[in-house]
Design an enzyme around this catalytic site. Structure first.
Site, PDB file in Angstrom:
ATOM      1  N   ILE A 156      11.008  -9.434   5.778  1.00 39.68           N
ATOM      2  CA  ILE A 156       9.757  -8.674   5.760  1.00 39.68           C
ATOM      3  C   ILE A 156       8.572  -9.606   5.953  1.00 39.68           C
ATOM      4  CG2 ILE A 156       8.301  -7.114   4.418  1.00 39.68           C
ATOM      5  CD1 ILE A 156      10.837  -6.204   2.938  1.00 39.68           C
ATOM      6  N   ARG A 237       6.492  -6.195  -5.519  1.00 36.87           N
ATOM      7  CA  ARG A 237       6.628  -5.582  -6.845  1.00 36.87           C
ATOM      8  C   ARG A 237       5.335  -5.825  -7.623  1.00 36.87           C
ATOM      9  NH1 ARG A 237      10.230  -3.255  -4.863  1.00 36.87           N
ATOM     10  NH2 ARG A 237      12.393  -2.981  -5.603  1.00 36.87           N
ATOM     11  N   GLU A 266       3.428   0.947 -12.807  1.00 31.87           N
ATOM     12  CA  GLU A 266       3.627   1.842 -11.679  1.00 31.87           C
ATOM     13  C   GLU A 266       4.284   3.122 -12.184  1.00 31.87           C
ATOM     14  OE1 GLU A 266       6.163   1.624  -7.602  1.00 31.87           O
ATOM     15  OE2 GLU A 266       4.779  -0.053  -7.952  1.00 31.87           O
ATOM     16  N   HIS A 285       3.293   3.079  -3.230  1.00 32.93           N
ATOM     17  CA  HIS A 285       4.605   2.494  -2.944  1.00 32.93           C
ATOM     18  C   HIS A 285       5.291   3.201  -1.761  1.00 32.93           C
ATOM     19  CE1 HIS A 285       7.998   0.026  -5.037  1.00 32.93           C
ATOM     20  NE2 HIS A 285       8.085  -0.055  -3.725  1.00 32.93           N
ATOM     21  N   ILE A 286       4.635   3.128  -0.602  1.00 33.59           N
ATOM     22  CA  ILE A 286       5.132   3.819   0.594  1.00 33.59           C
ATOM     23  C   ILE A 286       5.674   2.847   1.639  1.00 33.59           C
ATOM     24  CG2 ILE A 286       3.585   5.784   0.263  1.00 33.59           C
ATOM     25  CD1 ILE A 286       1.902   4.557   2.629  1.00 33.59           C
TER      26      ILE A 286
END
Length: 325
Positions: A156, A237, A266, A285-286
């Site tokens: 990522i 995170r 969260e 958190h998409i």
């Protein structure tokens, strides 16, 4: 074998489980309480775990001795005590690769939204507060030629760095557990210490796997070492950041802005003071929320379940030592 799927997933994953002749258990209610979730886990041989706050730790494994494997619908595996799972020879699968582009897209999006204060300006239009031209009101900053610091230059992080270099000619520095030769060759990325990453970056983007040892890694002391134009991005995170310290760093001008797809806690509380700042953008958190990524996650998580049920090694296992004699 019985597999407990604790939340709904794309249908392609369910079809793979059915084709694997597995007995699928679903929760009786859409949002089961902890005790209901635990009772379902006790009935299962394999857990296909989709989000949620429930932890897979010693207490869980003691309560659910029938559980033989866990397939996570995520790349991260911080909700599982890997040491405890490994001790009990329980393989834990995750879903790498299939969401790298989608998550890096969100990091890239957040960086641009923060740099141009897009949330603030959208809210101004919605509230009818679009006034006459003001040459000095809430100006953004450009990203061309700036330095991107990546914490965790895996798949990522590489995608994010590649986008930043291609779009804005950004210089890439990174801190990792080990050096990434591909990134150094293809992106001219430079390996630096964590201290250097913090001090030299114009944008910091977090893409590392989170462990409890890294709780509040980005705190008051760290924010004070950053550049005043620093844009802080986290799509990994929420535990990485101390949000009280982040807020203080933003309002005091220690750093310039923040874009978060993950928060601590969260979900973020709706009265969080961070949400009131013009230089902050928060998403729920998409990172992997595309049809392509979620379908890929469902496929890989289900394939991990099926291969385990056949007595084979999971395709993507975070603790492969469980297969060693």
């Amino acid at each position: 074998m019985k597999v407990f799927v604790n939340k709904r997933i794309p249908e392609n994953g369910i079809e793979i489980l059915k084709d694997g002749n597995l007995d699928i258990i679903f929760p009786e209610t859409e949002h089961p309480i902890h005790e209901e979730w635990l009772e379902s886990c006790k009935q299962a041989d394999i857990i296909l775990s989709v989000g949620g706050k429930n932890k897979y730790d010693k207490e869980f494994f003691d309560a659910c001795p029938n559980v033989k494997a866990i397939a996570l619908f995520s790349v991260g595996f911080d909700q599982v005590d890997i040491t405890e799972a490994t001790k009990r020879k329980i393989p834990v699968g995750n879903t790498p690769n299939v969401l790298s582009r989608a998550t890096s897209d969100v990091a890239f999006l957040l960086m641009q939204m923060v740099s141009r204060k897009a949330n603030y300006n959208t809210a101004k239009v919605k509230s009818g507060n679009w006034k006459d031209f003001d040459a000095l009101e809430e100006l953004g900053q450009e990203l061309y030629g700036k330095t991107l610091g990546v914490l965790g230059l895996g798949r990522i992080g590489f995608e994010m760095a590649e986008k930043c270099k291609a779009a804005f000619g950004m210089k890439i520095i990174y801190h990792n557990r080990s050096q990434n030769e591909q990134a150094e060759k293809e992106l001219n990325a430079k390996y630096v210490s964590f201290e250097e990453l913090v001090q030299q970056s114009d944008v910091i983007s977090i893409h590392a796997n989170y462990t409890p040892k890294q709780a509040d890694l980005f705190n008051k002391d760290v924010f004070e070492k950053m550049k005043e134009n620093l844009i802080f991005i986290n799509t990994a995170r929420g535990g990485f950041q101390n949000e009280k310290d982040l807020f203080e760093a933003l309002i005091s001008g220690k750093i310039w802005g923040a874009g978060l797809d993950v928060t601590n806690p969260e979900p973020m509380q709706k009265d969080s003071p961070l949400l009131e700042l013009p230089n902050v953008c928060v998403l729920p958190h998409i990172g992997s929320a595309t049809l392509e990524a979620r379908s890929g996650m469902a496929r890989l998580a289900a394939e991990n379940v099926v291969t385990f049920s056949k007595g084979e090694k999971m395709l993507t296992c975070v603790n492969p030592e469980v297969y060693e004699d």
